[in-house]
Design an enzyme around this catalytic site. Structure first.
Site, PDB file in Angstrom:
ATOM      1  N   LYS A  80       0.649  -1.273  -0.125  1.00  0.00           N
ATOM      2  CA  LYS A  80      -0.216   0.129  -0.221  1.00  0.00           C
ATOM      3  C   LYS A  80       0.703   1.018  -0.030  1.00  0.00           C
ATOM      4  O   LYS A  80       1.832   1.037   1.019  1.00  0.00           O
ATOM      5  CB  LYS A  80      -0.606   0.205   1.702  1.00  0.00           C
ATOM      6  CG  LYS A  80      -1.667   1.014   1.556  1.00  0.00           C
ATOM      7  CD  LYS A  80      -2.808   1.046   2.874  1.00  0.00           C
ATOM      8  CE  LYS A  80      -4.102   1.780   2.533  1.00  0.00           C
ATOM      9  NZ  LYS A  80      -5.229   2.321   3.114  1.00  0.00           N
ATOM     10  N   ARG A  90     -10.367  10.389   1.254  1.00  0.00           N
ATOM     11  CA  ARG A  90      -9.919  11.211   2.687  1.00  0.00           C
ATOM     12  C   ARG A  90     -10.710  12.628   2.466  1.00  0.00           C
ATOM     13  O   ARG A  90     -11.649  12.436   3.456  1.00  0.00           O
ATOM     14  CB  ARG A  90      -8.344  11.763   2.668  1.00  0.00           C
ATOM     15  CG  ARG A  90      -7.840   9.909   2.665  1.00  0.00           C
ATOM     16  CD  ARG A  90      -6.405  11.176   2.961  1.00  0.00           C
ATOM     17  NE  ARG A  90      -5.566   9.591   2.892  1.00  0.00           N
ATOM     18  CZ  ARG A  90      -4.274   9.062   3.240  1.00  0.00           C
ATOM     19  NH1 ARG A  90      -3.490  10.602   2.586  1.00  0.00           N
ATOM     20  NH2 ARG A  90      -3.613   8.051   2.913  1.00  0.00           N
ATOM     21  N   LYS A 109       1.927   9.612   5.776  1.00  0.00           N
ATOM     22  CA  LYS A 109       1.303   8.301   6.074  1.00  0.00           C
ATOM     23  C   LYS A 109       3.019   7.315   6.086  1.00  0.00           C
ATOM     24  O   LYS A 109       2.732   6.496   5.178  1.00  0.00           O
ATOM     25  CB  LYS A 109       0.345   7.648   6.211  1.00  0.00           C
ATOM     26  CG  LYS A 109      -0.907   7.907   6.568  1.00  0.00           C
ATOM     27  CD  LYS A 109      -2.226   7.398   6.379  1.00  0.00           C
ATOM     28  CE  LYS A 109      -3.430   7.836   7.049  1.00  0.00           C
ATOM     29  NZ  LYS A 109      -4.842   6.711   6.809  1.00  0.00           N
ATOM     30  N   GLU A 125       7.782  -6.957   1.042  1.00  0.00           N
ATOM     31  CA  GLU A 125       7.283  -6.564   2.374  1.00  0.00           C
ATOM     32  C   GLU A 125       5.696  -7.999   1.771  1.00  0.00           C
ATOM     33  O   GLU A 125       5.214  -8.476   2.899  1.00  0.00           O
ATOM     34  CB  GLU A 125       6.171  -5.691   2.495  1.00  0.00           C
ATOM     35  CG  GLU A 125       6.998  -4.572   2.962  1.00  0.00           C
ATOM     36  CD  GLU A 125       7.097  -4.114   4.245  1.00  0.00           C
ATOM     37  OE1 GLU A 125       6.106  -5.050   4.832  1.00  0.00           O
ATOM     38  OE2 GLU A 125       7.480  -3.446   4.684  1.00  0.00           O
ATOM     39  N   LYS A 140      -2.413  -1.643  -3.746  1.00  0.00           N
ATOM     40  CA  LYS A 140      -3.014  -0.286  -3.854  1.00  0.00           C
ATOM     41  C   LYS A 140      -2.640   0.829  -3.876  1.00  0.00           C
ATOM     42  O   LYS A 140      -1.435   1.170  -2.921  1.00  0.00           O
ATOM     43  CB  LYS A 140      -3.398  -0.062  -2.654  1.00  0.00           C
ATOM     44  CG  LYS A 140      -5.010   0.563  -2.492  1.00  0.00           C
ATOM     45  CD  LYS A 140      -5.264   1.040  -1.063  1.00  0.00           C
ATOM     46  CE  LYS A 140      -6.353   1.643  -1.068  1.00  0.00           C
ATOM     47  NZ  LYS A 140      -7.350   1.811   0.526  1.00  0.00           N
ATOM     48  N   SER A 166      -9.887   5.661  -4.644  1.00  0.00           N
ATOM     49  CA  SER A 166     -10.794   7.035  -5.014  1.00  0.00           C
ATOM     50  C   SER A 166     -10.494   7.978  -5.975  1.00  0.00           C
ATOM     51  O   SER A 166     -12.085   8.305  -7.216  1.00  0.00           O
ATOM     52  CB  SER A 166     -11.166   7.588  -3.507  1.00  0.00           C
ATOM     53  OG  SER A 166      -9.903   8.401  -3.610  1.00  0.00           O
ATOM     54  N   TYR A 205     -14.298   1.340  -7.210  1.00  0.00           N
ATOM     55  CA  TYR A 205     -15.849   1.914  -7.626  1.00  0.00           C
ATOM     56  C   TYR A 205     -17.104   2.065  -8.459  1.00  0.00           C
ATOM     57  O   TYR A 205     -17.719   1.843  -8.874  1.00  0.00           O
ATOM     58  CB  TYR A 205     -15.005   3.625  -7.158  1.00  0.00           C
ATOM     59  CG  TYR A 205     -14.640   3.986  -5.746  1.00  0.00           C
ATOM     60  CD1 TYR A 205     -15.753   4.131  -4.321  1.00  0.00           C
ATOM     61  CD2 TYR A 205     -13.275   3.979  -5.261  1.00  0.00           C
ATOM     62  CE1 TYR A 205     -14.814   4.499  -2.743  1.00  0.00           C
ATOM     63  CE2 TYR A 205     -12.691   3.708  -4.237  1.00  0.00           C
ATOM     64  CZ  TYR A 205     -13.360   4.261  -3.082  1.00  0.00           C
ATOM     65  OH  TYR A 205     -13.049   4.529  -2.447  1.00  0.00           O
TER      66      TYR A 205
END
Length: 215
Positions: A80, A90, A109, A125, A140, A166, A205
């Site tokens: 991610k 957000r 982040k 990872e 992502k 999004s 979406y």
């Protein structure tokens, strides 16, 4: 399938517990395992930790096994990225990281989500998550990371999911509204590109729109 994360319940928008102005990985991982267990008890077939803390897949897997939820699956957000593509989501949830009167926190982040320049970290990872017990791994966002999807597909013995987020959705919608692009053609071309790169599962979406076209 449920999202396991702390950011919807925090006042500062981060995915982890804050200690001394930083996200505390190990404490957060313990809380995530407890949250995953509560989801399994509520009936979740799969839990999907979206936080990007190191070691949380092992913590979740061990606790689920201890509590006899041996058939509860884990879909890990393994790669991610700290992406600008999350903006519309957000904004809608007012969930961007922010300081409060009670605590000062990192402004973004990037201390736990991946740097978008980095390819090898995603592979490392993902391998770790599989070794720790992930049943599905995820990349992502989608369209800007198709090279990562292919690399992970090449090394993964479990299904690979991709989250078309999004911002990707909003860009197509906005351009189509202005008449710059053919909405359905671009939607299907980008989704097909994600599939072609190696995705076994696509979260999007556009899901309802795509299903209607495929029917």
């Amino acid at each position: 399938m449920t999202d396991v994360a702390l950011d919807p319940y925090s006042i500062y928008g981060h995915d982890g517990i804050i200690e001394n102005g930083q996200v505390a990985n190990d404490i957060t991982s313990n809380f995530l395992a407890e949250m995953a267990l509560s989801h399994a008890k509520a009936g979740a077939d799969f839990v999907a930790p979206s936080d990007m803390m190191d070691g949380r897949i092992l913590d979740i897997r061990e606790l689920l096994e201890e509590e006899n939820f041996i058939n509860t699956g884990i879909m890990s957000y393994s790669a991610k990225y700290a992406s600008a593509h999350y903006g519309p989501f957000r904004d809608a949830l007012d969930s961007a990281p922010k300081n409060t009167e009670l605590v000062e926190v990192p402004k973004d982040k990037k201390t736990y989500q991946m740097d978008y320049h980095n390819r090898e970290e995603a592979i490392r990872e993902t391998r770790m998550d599989i070794e720790e017990g992930a049943d599905i791994v995820m990349v992502k966002p989608g369209i800007a990371y198709l090279d990562i999807v292919r690399e992970i597909k090449n090394i993964s013995e479990v299904p690979v999911a991709v989250y078309q987020v999004s911002g990707e959705y909003a860009m197509i919608k906005a351009a189509a509204e202005k008449g710059w692009l053919d909405h359905d053609a671009i939607m299907m071309e980008q989704t097909t590109a994600i599939k072609r790169s190696g995705a076994d599962i696509i979260a999007s979406y556009f899901a309802k729109d795509i299903v209607k076209l495929l029917k």
